[in-house]
Design an enzyme around this catalytic site. Structure first.
Site, PDB file in Angstrom:
ATOM      1  N   ASP A  37      -6.948   8.451   6.240  1.00  0.00           N
ATOM      2  CA  ASP A  37      -6.567   7.758   5.078  1.00  0.00           C
ATOM      3  C   ASP A  37      -6.443   8.235   4.210  1.00  0.00           C
ATOM      4  OD1 ASP A  37      -4.306   5.100   4.904  1.00  0.00           O
ATOM      5  OD2 ASP A  37      -5.818   5.355   2.998  1.00  0.00           O
ATOM      6  N   ARG A  42     -11.049   2.083   2.995  1.00  0.00           N
ATOM      7  CA  ARG A  42     -10.229   1.283   4.028  1.00  0.00           C
ATOM      8  C   ARG A  42     -10.719   1.197   5.726  1.00  0.00           C
ATOM      9  NH1 ARG A  42      -4.079  -1.298   2.879  1.00  0.00           N
ATOM     10  NH2 ARG A  42      -4.203  -2.237   5.167  1.00  0.00           N
ATOM     11  N   ARG A  90      15.540   2.173   2.105  1.00  0.00           N
ATOM     12  CA  ARG A  90      14.794   2.747   2.920  1.00  0.00           C
ATOM     13  C   ARG A  90      15.211   3.705   2.330  1.00  0.00           C
ATOM     14  NH1 ARG A  90      16.421  -0.801   7.180  1.00  0.00           N
ATOM     15  NH2 ARG A  90      15.189  -2.109   7.404  1.00  0.00           N
ATOM     16  N   THR A 121       7.597   6.635   8.753  1.00  0.00           N
ATOM     17  CA  THR A 121       7.776   5.856   7.971  1.00  0.00           C
ATOM     18  C   THR A 121       8.875   6.098   7.061  1.00  0.00           C
ATOM     19  OG1 THR A 121       5.312   7.399   7.261  1.00  0.00           O
ATOM     20  CG2 THR A 121       6.649   7.089   5.247  1.00  0.00           C
ATOM     21  N   VAL A 124      12.834   6.874   7.474  1.00  0.00           N
ATOM     22  CA  VAL A 124      12.543   7.630   8.821  1.00  0.00           C
ATOM     23  C   VAL A 124      13.658   8.481   9.303  1.00  0.00           C
ATOM     24  CG1 VAL A 124      13.650   6.297  10.422  1.00  0.00           C
ATOM     25  CG2 VAL A 124      11.394   7.458  11.020  1.00  0.00           C
ATOM     26  N   ASP A 125      14.500   8.431   9.223  1.00  0.00           N
ATOM     27  CA  ASP A 125      16.026   9.489   9.456  1.00  0.00           C
ATOM     28  C   ASP A 125      15.823  10.623   8.754  1.00  0.00           C
ATOM     29  OD1 ASP A 125      17.119   7.941  11.112  1.00  0.00           O
ATOM     30  OD2 ASP A 125      17.861   7.119   9.653  1.00  0.00           O
ATOM     31  N   ASP A 150      15.693  -2.122  14.899  1.00  0.00           N
ATOM     32  CA  ASP A 150      16.271  -2.559  14.533  1.00  0.00           C
ATOM     33  C   ASP A 150      17.039  -2.581  16.105  1.00  0.00           C
ATOM     34  OD1 ASP A 150      17.487  -1.476  12.349  1.00  0.00           O
ATOM     35  OD2 ASP A 150      16.168  -0.126  13.805  1.00  0.00           O
ATOM     36  N   ARG A 153      14.927  -6.376  17.145  1.00  0.00           N
ATOM     37  CA  ARG A 153      15.839  -7.305  17.016  1.00  0.00           C
ATOM     38  C   ARG A 153      17.346  -7.655  16.846  1.00  0.00           C
ATOM     39  NH1 ARG A 153      14.432  -4.471  11.364  1.00  0.00           N
ATOM     40  NH2 ARG A 153      12.092  -5.632  10.451  1.00  0.00           N
ATOM     41  N   ARG A 155      18.413  -7.047  20.406  1.00  0.00           N
ATOM     42  CA  ARG A 155      18.361  -7.720  21.424  1.00  0.00           C
ATOM     43  C   ARG A 155      18.468  -8.724  21.505  1.00  0.00           C
ATOM     44  NH1 ARG A 155      17.190  -2.730  24.796  1.00  0.00           N
ATOM     45  NH2 ARG A 155      18.822  -1.406  24.991  1.00  0.00           N
ATOM     46  N   HIS A 177      18.541   4.210  10.502  1.00  0.00           N
ATOM     47  CA  HIS A 177      17.650   2.763   9.885  1.00  0.00           C
ATOM     48  C   HIS A 177      17.975   2.647   9.019  1.00  0.00           C
ATOM     49  CE1 HIS A 177      14.751   0.275  11.170  1.00  0.00           C
ATOM     50  NE2 HIS A 177      13.386   0.838  10.043  1.00  0.00           N
TER      51      HIS A 177
END
Length: 329
Positions: A37, A42, A90, A121, A124-125, A150, A153, A155, A177
């Site tokens: 990072d 951190r 997104r 990130t 994403v696509d 997705d 969620r 299911r 997504h």
């Protein structure tokens, strides 16, 4: 016989990266987890915090490293980037995250050219496509988490509606997504029985109720961000599941973000299809037989993403170089 060392790199120790590290740590997915990072302090704190849990989770080394330390990693998770703001889609994250990816991929190609990359990130696509265009490694070795979350969620909510374990629900969210994702109702099943037109566990087929479940699925990220400011726990589990599939050579079928090579007549885009994932990355995609509405939704999703890809990285929208051509098993 010596046990093969399993090393995972995580670039970005924000909320998602740390959730993924935690999920993999407690599930003993890897023997060595390397955190990177820009905020090294951190990252050091997160590594120390996890290491103190070895008494309960078992021995696993968690340490902070730099890009050269990732040379030994089999899988590297990219969870770096700016966070999604409340009310922000997104895809609105695109421009701010492409610059971040350029720098990261340059380092990874230099120091860890053989590692399989998992993109987490958002969007994403778009960023999976960008990563495939910018990286020197084969495209099948760069996989986005896609609609795994997705679908999970979806299911879970269907399981609650029908009173069954979500693991017994076989239904997919495919495409982007994001806002143009869609459910494959035509092949959604529980115990091998289609949801459409059937009574399951005393519940009759109720399309308005099912449509409301999908809408709840689609809105989930926005609802969570509105309440706590970010999403991280479930996506951390998604990343851990995907990494386990790769390292354990499970050849699982997962709805991950992959580059299309003519499937459904679509190219120059990454979106989610059920795909066989192994230690080699993407083996092949499985193409469900979509009905007319679902096929239209797939094409709409691809069209929106293609526009964003052109905006994000013009070179990524051009012809695919030979070294990026995904092999189909």
């Amino acid at each position: 016989m010596a046990i093969q060392k399993r090393t995972i790199g995580i670039v970005g120790t924000g909320n998602v990266g740390v959730a993924a590290a935690y999920a993999m740590f407690i599930q003993r997915t890897a023997s060595d987890i390397i955190l990177l990072d820009k905020d090294q302090s951190r990252a050091e704190g997160e590594a120390l915090d996890l290491m103190h849990g070895q008494t309960f989770a078992g021995p696993a080394r968690v340490r902070v490293g730099n890009y050269p330390d990732l040379a030994e990693a089999q899988v590297i998770v990219i969870a770096a980037g700016v966070s999604q703001r409340p009310g922000e889609s997104r895809l609105d994250l695109m421009e701010r995250n492409v610059a971040v990816f350029r720098a990261i991929l340059s380092e990874l190609d230099q120091h860890a050219p053989n590692a399989l990359l998992v993109i987490a990130t958002n969007p994403v696509d778009v960023l999976t496509y960008v990563a495939q265009a910018l990286s020197t490694r084969p495209a099948q070795r760069i996989i986005g988490t896609g609609t795994m979350l997705d679908t999970a969620r979806f299911r879970a909510l269907l399981g609650e509606h029908y009173g069954v374990d979500p693991r017994s629900v076989h239904a997919y969210i495919l495409g982007e997504h994001g806002d143009t994702e869609f459910p494959v109702w035509s092949d959604a099943r529980i115990g091998g029985l289609r949801l459409v037109g059937n009574v399951i566990n005393g519940r009759p087929y109720d399309r308005p109720a099912l449509d409301a479940i999908f809408e709840q699925t689609r809105r989930s990220a926005y609802d969570i961000i509105e309440r706590k400011g970010y999403t991280n726990l479930a996506i951390g589990l998604v990343i851990a599941r995907l990494v386990q599939t790769i390292l354990n050579r499970q050849r699982s079928v997962l709805p991950v973000s992959v580059r299309l090579q003519g499937e459904y007549g679509l190219t120059r885009v990454c979106l989610s299809l059920p795909s066989i994932v192994s230690e080699n990355g993407l083996e092949s995609s499985i193409l469900p037989e979509l009905d007319a509405d679902e096929l239209a939704a797939m094409r709409q999703s691809a069209s929106i993403l293609q526009e964003r890809i052109v905006e994000a990285l013009p070179v990524a929208a051009g012809p695919v170089p030979d070294n990026h051509t995904a092999t189909q098993g």
